[in-house]
Scaffold this active site. Sequence first.
Site, PDB file in Angstrom:
ATOM      1  CG  HIS A 105       7.921  -5.215   2.423  1.00  0.00           C
ATOM      2  ND1 HIS A 105       7.311  -6.195   3.183  1.00  0.00           N
ATOM      3  CD2 HIS A 105       6.935  -4.310   2.110  1.00  0.00           C
ATOM      4  CE1 HIS A 105       6.030  -5.902   3.340  1.00  0.00           C
ATOM      5  NE2 HIS A 105       5.774  -4.765   2.690  1.00  0.00           N
ATOM      6  CG  HIS A 110       2.466  -3.432  -1.399  1.00  0.00           C
ATOM      7  ND1 HIS A 110       3.549  -4.238  -1.653  1.00  0.00           N
ATOM      8  CD2 HIS A 110       2.531  -3.117  -0.082  1.00  0.00           C
ATOM      9  CE1 HIS A 110       4.231  -4.419  -0.529  1.00  0.00           C
ATOM     10  NE2 HIS A 110       3.636  -3.747   0.439  1.00  0.00           N
ATOM     11  CG  ASP A 164       1.823  -5.192   3.232  1.00  0.00           C
ATOM     12  OD1 ASP A 164       3.057  -5.287   3.295  1.00  0.00           O
ATOM     13  OD2 ASP A 164       1.204  -4.159   3.546  1.00  0.00           O
ATOM     14  CD  GLU A 174       1.145   3.556   2.556  1.00  0.00           C
ATOM     15  OE1 GLU A 174       1.555   3.446   3.727  1.00  0.00           O
ATOM     16  OE2 GLU A 174       0.355   2.756   2.028  1.00  0.00           O
ATOM     17  CG  ASP A 175       6.025   3.982   1.573  1.00  0.00           C
ATOM     18  OD1 ASP A 175       5.185   4.644   2.212  1.00  0.00           O
ATOM     19  OD2 ASP A 175       6.292   2.797   1.827  1.00  0.00           O
TER      20      ASP A 175
END
Length: 624
Positions: A55, A80, A145, A84-85
Amino acid sequence: MDYDLMVANARDELFACAERRFNEEEVALIIKAYELAEEAHRPQRRKSGEPYILHPIAVAMIVANEIGLGANPICAALLHDVVEDTDHTVKEIRDMFGEDVAMLVSVVTKRKSEKYETSLQVDNYKQMLQSIHYDIRALLLKLADRLHNMRTLKSMPSHKQLKIASETDYFYAPLANRLGLYRIKTELENLSFRYRQPNEYEEVRGQISRYVSQHAEAADAWMNPIRAALGHRGIVASVTCEPRSAYSIWAKMQEDSISFSEVEHIRVVHIVYKNWKQKEMSEKEMALLIYSIITNLYKEKPGSMNSYLDVSKDNNYRSLHCKLMGNEGRWMEVHIASSEMRRVANIGCLVEREHGVDRWIENFRGVLKDLAEQSRAGAFMEDVRSTFYEDDIYVFTPKGKMVVLPKGATAIDFAFEIHNKVGEQMKFAVINDKLCSAKTVLQKGDRVRIGLDDAPSIDKSWLDHVITYKARIGIRRFLNRQPSGMNEGFVLCASCKPISGDEVIGFRLPDGRTEVHRCDCRKAIEKAAEMGDSIVEKLDMKEFEQLNFPVRFHVKSVNKDQLLLAIVSLVSEQMHLSLGNLHSTIADDIVSTDFEVYVHSYSEIKRLKDALAALPGVYGLRTY
């Protein structure tokens, strides 16, 4: 499936792209960003089972190839989702890649909170829009995205597809349009349509395919004289005929309540010229020369010429449009543009200029601040979208001052744009010297004078006839709006009136009930875009199969003997449906027939429409 090979191929393609565009230092930075992203996402898989790293690689490729940004945004695209992950932080990104990359990653990272001002989705929209204070590249990164997420949406469960597709239709596609990224905007619209309403999408796409196939030879025969005439004048240009997108045609059908066969322009002829400089001409002079040549060949529809050459749209789109008579008795829409205009139409806001999107961005910064301070809870996105994501029109005061408003704005919007007191005291409008209702929709070039009353006299219905944030806020300040109650059980949307067999979507209400909409309902799209977590995963509409729902049909046909008898027989005797009010008028041998039928499901509507369409002399029909 050999996932290792897939990752290696995608990685190598990205690196090859970087080597073609950037110096060694920038390439090394991109490779470093990839290595961090690959290590951070190594344990993760997408819903499809593919390694997650595919991705960010794909997003980076969109940023590099389709949007054309530099090395730092490509690094940010690779990184990106890292903050966050995973356990990595923005500080690590800053230490490794510098302030610019860290800022971009920070802006596109969703901020988690135990309590959101409105909803997780709306708060994320606000964060994204506020990024314009820093750098428009952050918005472009989010668009990249979203584009890849839409391209791979098939692997997601249906309720997630509806949520993400609605967000895309409501927010991301209009944003891409406003930024002048037409190719991305069109793809986002079509992908959203495909997942929100798969049956209608496939039906419209099939109709387009059949139409293009049936009319391909006629289109070529019509374009060949244009190609020959341009070549004779030494003009280097391509002349092509391209179908409009499925979404664009479907939206036109909905807007005008017409069938596919009644859509005026299924295709657009594009004339793209290249050698105006060698001819020592300006782009405008060449466009007008081509316009002169083709209108000598074919009859032009009076008043159809529309020029975006001198005053382009705010997103810097430039072209010359006109409509010419085709060889099959239909008007052909023609767009004339230089190769440079076409290039700009795809990269939009990335073009350096004094006006256009730059002006919009500056305006956006100030208005976002006003909206944050003045919009009521839940109305922020409604106000932003209506104000900034529609094309603009230019209207004028009686003294000739130009006022810029979104397309679809009314005289009420105009009044509040002038001053809040003007809006509150408005009684009527005089548009081009004609007395008009305050709710009249304005057209480009209108001259508008507002008629006032001494006392404020705003009607609550005005909220349904304004689209600018200034007008909405002004009206809300004046009115005391009271929440309305609901009955127990399922709540069926009064606007779209869903029935059994429709493509529907449901939302959990705070009291446990389910609010049901058709998937094409504008209210449903807005609700899914703002409150996607309330979507009901499995919606059972069987309890409505026993109910009768009134559906109104409009049939247009050539006058035929016993046509009304055939309609009544078809509805009552063949399909055993209850027929309600029927009204028919004849003018110049054209028959317009309106009638009401009580049905149980969408499948009955579809069978009846097919049967009506097969009646001799029927030209078009629609439901409403």
